[in-house]
Design a protein around this motif. Structure first.
Motif, PDB file in Angstrom:
ATOM      1  N   MET A   1       2.356  24.858  34.065  1.00 28.14           N
ATOM      2  CA  MET A   1       1.887  23.850  33.283  1.00 28.14           C
ATOM      3  C   MET A   1       2.002  22.230  33.879  1.00 28.14           C
ATOM      4  SD  MET A   1       3.269  23.554  29.085  1.00 28.14           S
ATOM      5  CE  MET A   1       2.344  25.142  28.738  1.00 28.14           C
ATOM      6  N   PRO A   2       3.054  22.112  34.343  1.00 24.63           N
ATOM      7  CA  PRO A   2       3.030  20.837  35.172  1.00 24.63           C
ATOM      8  C   PRO A   2       1.653  20.761  36.201  1.00 24.63           C
ATOM      9  CG  PRO A   2       5.275  21.491  34.679  1.00 24.63           C
ATOM     10  CD  PRO A   2       4.452  22.632  34.373  1.00 24.63           C
ATOM     11  N   LEU A   3       1.397  21.744  36.891  1.00 29.19           N
ATOM     12  CA  LEU A   3       0.578  21.961  37.848  1.00 29.19           C
ATOM     13  C   LEU A   3      -0.635  21.534  37.255  1.00 29.19           C
ATOM     14  CD1 LEU A   3       0.018  22.609  41.077  1.00 29.19           C
ATOM     15  CD2 LEU A   3      -0.418  24.727  40.310  1.00 29.19           C
ATOM     16  N   TRP A   4      -1.285  22.098  36.451  1.00 22.56           N
ATOM     17  CA  TRP A   4      -2.479  21.736  35.917  1.00 22.56           C
ATOM     18  C   TRP A   4      -2.618  20.308  35.155  1.00 22.56           C
ATOM     19  CZ3 TRP A   4      -4.146  20.467  31.097  1.00 22.56           C
ATOM     20  CH2 TRP A   4      -3.479  20.790  29.928  1.00 22.56           C
ATOM     21  N   ILE A   5      -1.592  20.053  34.678  1.00 22.46           N
ATOM     22  CA  ILE A   5      -1.679  18.706  34.023  1.00 22.46           C
ATOM     23  C   ILE A   5      -1.725  17.567  35.066  1.00 22.46           C
ATOM     24  CG2 ILE A   5      -0.076  16.966  32.822  1.00 22.46           C
ATOM     25  CD1 ILE A   5       1.033  19.191  31.094  1.00 22.46           C
ATOM     26  N   VAL A   6      -0.900  17.492  36.203  1.00 26.75           N
ATOM     27  CA  VAL A   6      -0.958  16.685  37.290  1.00 26.75           C
ATOM     28  C   VAL A   6      -2.260  16.789  38.116  1.00 26.75           C
ATOM     29  CG1 VAL A   6       0.150  15.821  39.381  1.00 26.75           C
ATOM     30  CG2 VAL A   6       1.408  16.701  37.551  1.00 26.75           C
ATOM     31  N   CYS A   7      -2.665  17.911  38.512  1.00 24.81           N
ATOM     32  CA  CYS A   7      -3.957  18.195  39.321  1.00 24.81           C
ATOM     33  C   CYS A   7      -4.886  17.513  38.283  1.00 24.81           C
ATOM     34  CB  CYS A   7      -3.878  19.584  39.830  1.00 24.81           C
ATOM     35  SG  CYS A   7      -2.593  20.099  40.869  1.00 24.81           S
ATOM     36  N   LEU A   8      -5.212  18.079  37.311  1.00 22.13           N
ATOM     37  CA  LEU A   8      -6.582  17.827  36.289  1.00 22.13           C
ATOM     38  C   LEU A   8      -6.502  16.233  36.206  1.00 22.13           C
ATOM     39  CD1 LEU A   8      -8.988  19.177  35.488  1.00 22.13           C
ATOM     40  CD2 LEU A   8      -7.811  19.704  33.208  1.00 22.13           C
ATOM     41  N   ALA A   9      -5.237  15.524  36.023  1.00 20.72           N
ATOM     42  CA  ALA A   9      -5.228  14.169  35.778  1.00 20.72           C
ATOM     43  C   ALA A   9      -5.445  13.275  36.704  1.00 20.72           C
ATOM     44  CB  ALA A   9      -3.525  13.828  35.150  1.00 20.72           C
ATOM     45  N   LEU A  10      -5.387  13.889  38.147  1.00 16.58           N
ATOM     46  CA  LEU A  10      -5.955  12.967  39.273  1.00 16.58           C
ATOM     47  C   LEU A  10      -7.349  12.899  39.316  1.00 16.58           C
ATOM     48  CD1 LEU A  10      -3.487  14.536  41.958  1.00 16.58           C
ATOM     49  CD2 LEU A  10      -3.360  11.930  41.006  1.00 16.58           C
ATOM     50  N   ALA A  11      -8.105  13.832  38.664  1.00 14.26           N
ATOM     51  CA  ALA A  11      -9.421  13.850  38.724  1.00 14.26           C
ATOM     52  C   ALA A  11     -10.022  12.541  38.273  1.00 14.26           C
ATOM     53  CB  ALA A  11     -10.260  15.082  38.143  1.00 14.26           C
ATOM     54  N   PRO A  12      -9.725  11.821  36.920  1.00  7.58           N
ATOM     55  CA  PRO A  12     -10.198  10.749  36.354  1.00  7.58           C
ATOM     56  C   PRO A  12      -9.720   9.600  37.170  1.00  7.58           C
ATOM     57  CG  PRO A  12      -9.503  12.413  34.772  1.00  7.58           C
ATOM     58  CD  PRO A  12      -9.111  12.735  35.900  1.00  7.58           C
ATOM     59  N   VAL A  13      -8.526   9.504  37.962  1.00  6.66           N
ATOM     60  CA  VAL A  13      -8.005   8.759  38.577  1.00  6.66           C
ATOM     61  C   VAL A  13      -9.047   8.588  39.923  1.00  6.66           C
ATOM     62  CG1 VAL A  13      -6.164   7.718  39.940  1.00  6.66           C
ATOM     63  CG2 VAL A  13      -5.864   8.616  37.793  1.00  6.66           C
ATOM     64  N   GLY A  14      -9.414   9.744  40.227  1.00  4.93           N
ATOM     65  CA  GLY A  14     -10.064   9.652  41.769  1.00  4.93           C
ATOM     66  C   GLY A  14     -11.469   9.389  41.246  1.00  4.93           C
ATOM     67  N   TYR A  15     -12.137   9.835  40.402  1.00  3.97           N
ATOM     68  CA  TYR A  15     -13.315   9.438  39.942  1.00  3.97           C
ATOM     69  C   TYR A  15     -13.556   7.653  39.708  1.00  3.97           C
ATOM     70  CZ  TYR A  15     -14.661  14.108  38.669  1.00  3.97           C
ATOM     71  OH  TYR A  15     -15.089  15.562  38.770  1.00  3.97           O
ATOM     72  N   LEU A  16     -12.667   7.211  39.115  1.00  5.23           N
ATOM     73  CA  LEU A  16     -12.525   5.654  39.081  1.00  5.23           C
ATOM     74  C   LEU A  16     -12.597   5.240  40.204  1.00  5.23           C
ATOM     75  CD1 LEU A  16     -12.905   3.277  37.173  1.00  5.23           C
ATOM     76  CD2 LEU A  16     -10.228   3.443  36.792  1.00  5.23           C
ATOM     77  N   SER A  17     -11.804   5.428  41.158  1.00  7.73           N
ATOM     78  CA  SER A  17     -11.649   4.939  42.691  1.00  7.73           C
ATOM     79  C   SER A  17     -12.974   5.086  43.230  1.00  7.73           C
ATOM     80  CB  SER A  17     -10.558   5.311  43.273  1.00  7.73           C
ATOM     81  OG  SER A  17      -9.413   5.205  42.718  1.00  7.73           O
ATOM     82  N   SER A  18     -13.710   6.076  43.060  1.00 10.21           N
ATOM     83  CA  SER A  18     -15.161   6.352  43.781  1.00 10.21           C
ATOM     84  C   SER A  18     -16.077   5.416  43.171  1.00 10.21           C
ATOM     85  CB  SER A  18     -15.473   7.948  43.670  1.00 10.21           C
ATOM     86  OG  SER A  18     -14.531   8.653  44.017  1.00 10.21           O
ATOM     87  N   ILE A  19     -16.080   5.200  41.722  1.00  3.55           N
ATOM     88  CA  ILE A  19     -17.161   4.540  41.190  1.00  3.55           C
ATOM     89  C   ILE A  19     -16.850   3.018  41.679  1.00  3.55           C
ATOM     90  CG2 ILE A  19     -17.547   3.528  39.032  1.00  3.55           C
ATOM     91  CD1 ILE A  19     -16.914   6.362  37.864  1.00  3.55           C
ATOM     92  N   LYS A  20     -15.593   2.527  41.689  1.00  5.78           N
ATOM     93  CA  LYS A  20     -15.313   1.258  42.096  1.00  5.78           C
ATOM     94  C   LYS A  20     -16.017   0.799  43.367  1.00  5.78           C
ATOM     95  CE  LYS A  20     -11.012   0.211  39.347  1.00  5.78           C
ATOM     96  NZ  LYS A  20      -9.567  -0.051  39.577  1.00  5.78           N
ATOM     97  N   ALA A  21     -15.922   2.055  44.451  1.00  3.24           N
ATOM     98  CA  ALA A  21     -16.183   1.808  45.823  1.00  3.24           C
ATOM     99  C   ALA A  21     -17.996   1.973  45.832  1.00  3.24           C
ATOM    100  CB  ALA A  21     -15.526   2.751  46.659  1.00  3.24           C
ATOM    101  N   ALA A  22     -18.355   2.838  44.952  1.00  7.73           N
ATOM    102  CA  ALA A  22     -19.985   2.859  45.032  1.00  7.73           C
ATOM    103  C   ALA A  22     -20.565   1.991  44.350  1.00  7.73           C
ATOM    104  CB  ALA A  22     -20.202   4.358  44.478  1.00  7.73           C
ATOM    105  N   TYR A  23     -19.852   1.270  43.240  1.00  6.58           N
ATOM    106  CA  TYR A  23     -20.662   0.390  42.359  1.00  6.58           C
ATOM    107  C   TYR A  23     -19.561  -0.801  42.157  1.00  6.58           C
ATOM    108  CZ  TYR A  23     -23.345   4.595  41.386  1.00  6.58           C
ATOM    109  OH  TYR A  23     -23.986   5.661  41.720  1.00  6.58           O
TER     110      TYR A  23
END
Length: 520
Positions: free
Chosen positions: A19-41
């Protein structure tokens, strides 16, 4: 409801790692997406151009949902459009695991013989799952808000994810009452999830039938409108729907005996057909439904990804940063090749999910007590296990071939993407081999194979976008593959990965042959 608290603690103890594994790993996806969006746009003009290109694209809307604006938050919410589907899938599988699977394995009867109420197990499973989804929503909200976007939108985004998880926890609770086995319950739940996605897609892509999206819990997550004038009252819709579904599950549970089901079971033949009198034939009977579902779902996704390739190519030509992100994921110099190669990596990770599930069927058969009667015959352990591993190996190849064919057909231009898709196979087989090794050496921790896949997914998506160290990224076998189309194919990484897969799988089979069976 007596004993709900004790069973809730038992559920949390059993899922203390998963349970903690999927919570943490899946929560990193939006954070990573936001960093990518900032870099790309990096500026408003670039984000507006992205909005102009994609807001009216029917294929993009079907895949990710509506795009409400061009702010950082709007682009993030749109990029995370498929996350509610993943959360819903995890939620319903978790509830089925702690309800119908417990009955099927006979453990529910043992706990029911103590001072435990009839509905305590169901209540504990739903409470644990809903609590995990709520925690995930809060972690997403905190992580996204910490990167400088409006906190209200960040928590609305996380709330939408949690809402979808709650509703599909209720769906899983209802499905667990309907069928005789856990596999049937999972099939009913996944069917409901697919229907919800299709309703959302149909509503969002059709102006005249937009009301269809309101029939879908996935559509409710989008209708919360994070970063676009949040509609908090939609949360109440999800809470009410969850309550109604759980109440229905309780009512249905009261109408059936323990271990029984409301839908009638189809009686089988008194004797097996000649085509079923071998370990491979038995594995085919057990695995065919899973293979068909994975193939259909990935082929549909391939059609979507191939259909938007031209739009993505135009977007990447206008934005060098976006092109660099896809190039890091894979591909050569051509922007379309980079996009398609990155897509093939995603398909490879998905096929690895199928391979892990097919391999873990061995452990499910063992834990369910169904392996012993088979092995009491002339069938040996290695032959029995090899039948299932054949589907992990050959089934994943078939899955990737069909997906590559569907993607190439949607993309057009006479492109054949089957070789590019099959290039992912060595890494897929590594996951199957590691899963087999866990079953042989550490059967109680066989489910950790999903954790390995989650880690590789994190490295391949978030780690690549955030430019993590190459040594860290190299932990994932997918980082060593040729990026096709557009890349250069080399034989050495394929041979090394194949060798790792063979050694891990052979070691697992050898350990399975020597250890006690079953291991509880």
């Amino acid at each position: 409801m007596t004993g709900t608290g004790s069973l809730l603690r038992l559920v949390l103890r059993r899922d203390r790692l998963l349970m903690p594994l999927w919570i943490v790993c899946l929560a990193l996806a939006p954070v990573g997406y936001l960093s990518s969006i900032k870099a790309a746009y990096p500026d408003a003009a670039a984000r507006q151009h992205f909005y102009d290109l994609n807001a009216s694209s029917a294929t993009f809307v079907v895949r990710n949902g509506p795009l409400y604006g061009s702010s950082l938050g709007n682009l993030l919410a749109w990029q995370c459009g498929f996350v509610p589907v993943v959360v819903g899938l995890i939620a319903l599988l978790t509830v089925v695991r702690h309800t119908r699977t417990e009955e099927e394995a006979g453990r529910r009867e043992l706990t029911g013989a103590t001072v435990v109420g009839r509905h305590a197990g169901l209540a504990a499973a739903v409470l644990a799952t809903c609590g995990a989804c709520l925690m995930y929503g809060l972690v997403v909200g905190l992580g996204v808000a910490a990167q400088g976007v409006p906190a209200a939108g960040a928590f609305a985004l996380g709330g939408g994810f949690a809402l979808t998880g709650w509703v599909f926890a209720g769906v899983g609770a209802v499905a667990a009452q309907l069928t005789w086995g856990a596999s049937g319950a999972r099939g009913v739940g996944i069917g409901a999830l697919v229907l919800a996605f299709l309703l959302r897609a149909a509503g969002d892509s059709s102006g005249s039938a937009g009301w269809l999206a309101w029939l879908s819990p996935i559509g409710w997550a989008h209708r919360m409108r994070p970063f676009a004038g949040e509609q908090w009252w939609v949360l109440a819709v999800g809470v009410v729907a969850t309550g109604l579904l759980v109440a229905l599950a309780v009512a249905l549970s009261a109408r059936r005996d323990l271990g029984a089901a409301l839908l009638p079971a189809r009686l089988g033949r008194a004797t097996a057909k000649a085509s079923l009198r071998s370990p491979l034939a038995l594995a085919w009977r057990l695995q065919r439904g899973t293979l068909v579902v994975w193939t259909v779902c990935l082929a549909l996704v391939g059609l979507l990804m191939g259909g938007v390739a031209q739009n993505v190519a135009e977007m990447m030509r206008d934005n060098q940063a976006v092109g660099e992100i896809f190039s890091r994921m894979g591909g050569g110099g051509a922007v379309t090749d980079a996009y398609l190669a990155g897509t093939m990596t995603l398909f490879g990770l998905a096929a690895a999910g199928y391979a892990v599930q097919a391999t873990l069927k061995l452990r499910a058969e063992e834990a369910g007590g169904r392996a012993e009667p088979v092995l009491a015959t002339a069938v040996g352990r290695v032959g029995w296990a090899a039948g299932h591993l054949a589907f992990a190996v050959l089934g994943s190849a078939f899955l990737l071939a069909v997906t590559g064919l569907a993607t190439g057909a949607a993309y057009g231009s006479g492109a054949s993407l089957v070789p590019a898709a099959l290039a992912q196979l060595p890494a897929v087989w590594v996951l199957a081999g590691l899963a087999a090794a866990l079953i042989g050496f550490f059967p109680r921790f066989a489910a950790a194979a999903w954790g390995l896949l989650g880690g590789f997914l994190l490295l391949s998506l978030v780690g690549t976008a955030l430019r993590w160290n190459d040594v860290v990224l190299g932990i994932s076998p997918f980082q060593h593959l040729a990026r096709l189309p557009g890349g250069t194919f080399t034989v050495a990484p394929v041979l090394w990965l194949a060798l790792i897969a063979v050694v891990a799988g052979a070691g697992g089979l050898a350990a399975l042959r020597r250890r006690d069976l079953p291991v509880g």
